[in-house]
Design a protein around this motif. Structure first.
Motif, PDB file in Angstrom:
ATOM      1  N   SER A 113      -6.018  -6.718   0.482  1.00 13.67           N
ATOM      2  CA  SER A 113      -6.847  -7.423   1.464  1.00 13.67           C
ATOM      3  C   SER A 113      -6.884  -6.614   2.757  1.00 13.67           C
ATOM      4  N   GLU A 159      -8.794  -9.993   6.772  1.00 16.06           N
ATOM      5  CA  GLU A 159      -8.470 -11.119   5.898  1.00 16.06           C
ATOM      6  C   GLU A 159      -7.020 -11.565   6.010  1.00 16.06           C
ATOM      7  N   LEU A 167     -12.915  -8.116  -3.700  1.00 13.68           N
ATOM      8  CA  LEU A 167     -11.862  -7.392  -2.993  1.00 13.68           C
ATOM      9  C   LEU A 167     -11.804  -6.013  -3.641  1.00 13.68           C
TER      10      LEU A 167
END
Length: 464
Positions: free
Chosen positions: A54, A58, A251
């Motif tokens: 991430s 995030e 992602l």
């Protein structure tokens, strides 16, 4: 004293626990964060060498960012990917510093109950404050009264064993000096020497296992790692979803991570053993280990074993509370159907808050990774939304507490942190096992992380 005047105790000073404290402060509620480690984010620091899949955008909580802003703190590049060490040093430690004396370290929570009421007693139960028993580093006992309890202690301290039944395999404890339950830090010379030129079994099918396989593959290709070999032990067979979402993953680093694991197998740096559930680990006179399956299969001896089969919550200190937990996942009963790993990945989990996290014991919330019980599909941003909702509920703002303020990235398979060097590189389509040939993110040797990533083709099809 009214219980409303007491602090809300937050157990654990990790990412979710510190975010909970920030949201409580924003709501005018005094938190007290209790951390067993010697410093905030202690568990994160234990995997400081591993890169998240991430981005910074995030993994920073909005309320925490507001709390940090007056200090001159600025968030790192939102598009960049931090390592665990970056996350701890550049965000979590400054956040703990801002919270100041609201964070106590070196104290272990040993029990939580209602003052004067064990689990059995009904009379005036909800009018009593919570009593939190703690032990400090010198062994002194203490108790703290609380208006509510938010357990964000995570699951890092309780990894699952190698045994396919959920219990340790026969001989697993006796072989402990050759088994680790964490992704090894191959930048550490002593750890690197432990695995260089050795045959290592990696048990697990999530992102942590991908990371370990990628590390071992890089070690095998390095000057000091000749002869390094991984043996990937999967309890299931290999399918189109084994290596994650690939290019379809929102992602990108998570998709790239699965492809590095596929490359380790395709290039011969790891052999995949499928449908293998470990029943016993036998130790030979030379110290090498033989894994024995429930079906009687015996694998060739290995020098080391890396067990990455997930984590489970420690519920031992919550035994005097009335919790409503799912019998399979050990997650809150209302949340469990939303996160069942048989049905959901990270992106298909519906955002949730205080109602799904509540228990028959009002005022108790399990949040963060611990709220997911044994499910591996947790993301940091999920925890931040959880504590935003819980803090709002404790403040009496049910309109805000019930409002969904989170959109999760879709697709992909979760289960751990990521490892990669070039997240912008093209990735192969992860829709099936036999993906079209495409440039694949190639890891640099762990001793030289941060160098430009090389690329190699990802050809070939997975074996059955």
């Amino acid at each position: 004293m009214s219980t409303q005047q007491l602090p809300v105790v937050v157990i654990g000073a990790g990412p979710t626990g510190l975010a909970a404290a920030a949201h409580l402060v924003e709501r005018g509620i005094e938190p007290l964060v209790l951390e067993a480690g010697p410093a905030a984010a202690f568990a994160v620091r234990e995997w400081s060498h591993v890169r998240l899949f991430s981005t910074w955008g995030e993994v920073v909580d909005p309320a925490a960012e507001k709390l940090l802003a007056p200090t001159g703190w600025t968030r790192p590049d939102p598009a960049a990917y931090p390592s665990g060490g970056d996350w701890a040093d550049l965000y979590l430690r400054p956040l703990a510093d801002v919270l100041g004396e609201r964070v106590r370290t070196g104290v272990t929570v040993t029990g939580v109950s209602r003052a004067g009421r064990d689990r059995l007693v009904d009379a005036d139960r909800e009018q009593q404050p919570f009593v939190v028993h703690i032990t400090d580093a010198e062994g002194r006992d203490e108790r703290v009264l609380a208006h509510a309890v938010i357990d964000a202690s995570g699951t890092w301290a309780t990894p699952s064993p190698a045994g396919g039944s959920g219990l340790p395999a026969l001989g697993e404890k006796a072989a402990a000096n050759r088994i680790t339950y964490r992704v090894p830090d191959l930048k550490d010379p002593a750890v690197r020497a432990r695995y260089a030129g050795k045959r290592t079994a990696v048990i697990g099918s999530g992102a942590s296992a991908f990371t370990a396989l990628a590390y071992l593959a890089d070690l095998a290709k390095s000057d000091d790692g000749a002869g390094t070999k991984g043996v990937w032990i999967l309890r299931r067979g290999i399918s189109g979803s084994t290596f994650g979402g690939g290019q379809a993953d929102q992602l990108p680093a998570r998709g790239a991570l699965g492809l590095t694991a596929k490359a380790a197998v395709d290039e011969g740096h790891a052999d995949a053993v499928t449908g293998f559930r470990t029943e016993a680990i036998e130790r030979a006179d030379d110290g090498r280990l033989t894994l024995v399956g429930e079906d009687g299969r015996r694998l060739a001896p290995v020098d080391e074993v890396i067990v990455l089969t997930g984590f489970r919550p420690d519920l031992s200190f919550l035994g005097e509370l009335r919790l409503g937990l799912d019998e399979r996942l050990q997650a809150p009963a209302e949340l469990a159907p939303l996160i069942d790993p048989n049905q959901h990945s990270c992106g298909t989990v519906h955002p949730h808050g205080h109602r799904e996290l509540s228990h028959p014991e009002p005022g108790v919330y399990l949040v963060g990774m611990k709220s997911y019980g044994r499910a591996p599909t947790f993301l940091a941003m999920t925890g931040y939304e959880q504590v935003r909702s819980v803090a709002a509920a404790l403040a009496g703002d049910l309109e805000s507490a019930d409002r969904v303020e989170l959109t999760l990235p879709e697709t992909g398979v979760c289960g751990g942190a990521g490892l990669f060097d070039a997240p912008d590189a093209q990735q192969a389509d992860g829709g099936g096992c036999c993906a079209p040939t495409a440039p694949l993110v190639q890891l640099g040797a762990p001793a030289t992380l941060g160098t430009p990533a090389q690329q190699a083709p990802a050809g070939g099809c997975c074996g059955s």
